[in-house]
Design a protein around this motif. Structure first.
Motif, PDB file in Angstrom:
ATOM      1  N   ALA A   4      25.146 -21.832  -6.832  1.00 35.05           N
ATOM      2  CA  ALA A   4      25.535 -22.521  -5.599  1.00 35.05           C
ATOM      3  C   ALA A   4      26.920 -22.071  -5.141  1.00 35.05           C
ATOM      4  N   CYS A   9      26.476 -21.314  -1.236  1.00 38.97           N
ATOM      5  CA  CYS A   9      25.805 -22.554  -0.831  1.00 38.97           C
ATOM      6  C   CYS A   9      26.770 -23.745  -0.783  1.00 38.97           C
ATOM      7  N   HIS A  13      26.990 -27.086   1.638  1.00 37.59           N
ATOM      8  CA  HIS A  13      26.215 -28.201   1.095  1.00 37.59           C
ATOM      9  C   HIS A  13      27.010 -28.928   0.023  1.00 37.59           C
ATOM     10  N   VAL A  15      27.756 -31.460  -3.057  1.00 38.50           N
ATOM     11  CA  VAL A  15      27.111 -31.958  -4.269  1.00 38.50           C
ATOM     12  C   VAL A  15      27.768 -33.280  -4.665  1.00 38.50           C
ATOM     13  N   THR A  25      23.850 -32.809   2.544  1.00 35.59           N
ATOM     14  CA  THR A  25      24.228 -32.953   1.144  1.00 35.59           C
ATOM     15  C   THR A  25      23.016 -32.708   0.246  1.00 35.59           C
ATOM     16  N   TRP A  26      23.261 -32.238  -0.937  1.00 32.64           N
ATOM     17  CA  TRP A  26      22.200 -32.067  -1.914  1.00 32.64           C
ATOM     18  C   TRP A  26      22.079 -33.278  -2.828  1.00 32.64           C
ATOM     19  N   LEU A  29      18.874 -35.512  -2.659  1.00 33.25           N
ATOM     20  CA  LEU A  29      17.928 -34.864  -1.751  1.00 33.25           C
ATOM     21  C   LEU A  29      16.525 -34.797  -2.334  1.00 33.25           C
ATOM     22  N   TYR A  30      16.418 -34.361  -3.596  1.00 37.63           N
ATOM     23  CA  TYR A  30      15.101 -34.154  -4.190  1.00 37.63           C
ATOM     24  C   TYR A  30      14.315 -35.464  -4.221  1.00 37.63           C
ATOM     25  N   LEU A  49      12.112 -27.478  -0.914  1.00 32.16           N
ATOM     26  CA  LEU A  49      13.395 -26.863  -1.268  1.00 32.16           C
ATOM     27  C   LEU A  49      13.287 -25.339  -1.263  1.00 32.16           C
ATOM     28  N   ILE A  86      19.471 -28.451  -7.664  1.00 31.28           N
ATOM     29  CA  ILE A  86      19.362 -29.437  -6.581  1.00 31.28           C
ATOM     30  C   ILE A  86      18.596 -30.667  -7.070  1.00 31.28           C
TER      31      ILE A  86
END
Length: 90
Positions: A4, A9, A13, A15, A25-26, A29-30, A49, A86
């Motif tokens: 990242a 990244c 983005h 974290v 934002t990550w 996210l998942y 993703l 992520i």
């Protein structure tokens, strides 16, 4: 985390959900529901993703502009590692 940073990244983005960056934002996210610019919702699963990383203009998150994310060159191992990273950010 290393990818990242080295692939750029983390410049866009976050974290850490206290940071406000150019891209979404990550953190968390998942597995979440992502609203797209057309009003549709998608689940941020592994397939989403991967697509978002490899084809960033395929689905644009609401509030973001098409073309704002540059293409990133990753091999399959790097892609898997980045997706796993992520996924780990709760």
């Amino acid at each position: 985390q290393y990818l990242a940073v080295t692939k750029g990244c983390s410049a866009c983005h976050a974290v850490d959900d206290t940071l406000n960056k150019i891209g979404p934002t990550w953190v968390g996210l998942y597995g979440s529901q992502v609203e797209l610019d057309d009003g549709a919702f998608v689940t941020a699963d592994e397939a989403y993703l991967r697509e978002a990383i490899l084809e960033p203009s395929a689905k644009i998150s609401k509030g973001y502009s098409k073309g704002s994310m540059p293409g990133v060159s990753l091999n399959e191992e790097e892609l898997n590692s980045l997706v796993a990273y992520i996924k780990s950010l709760e």
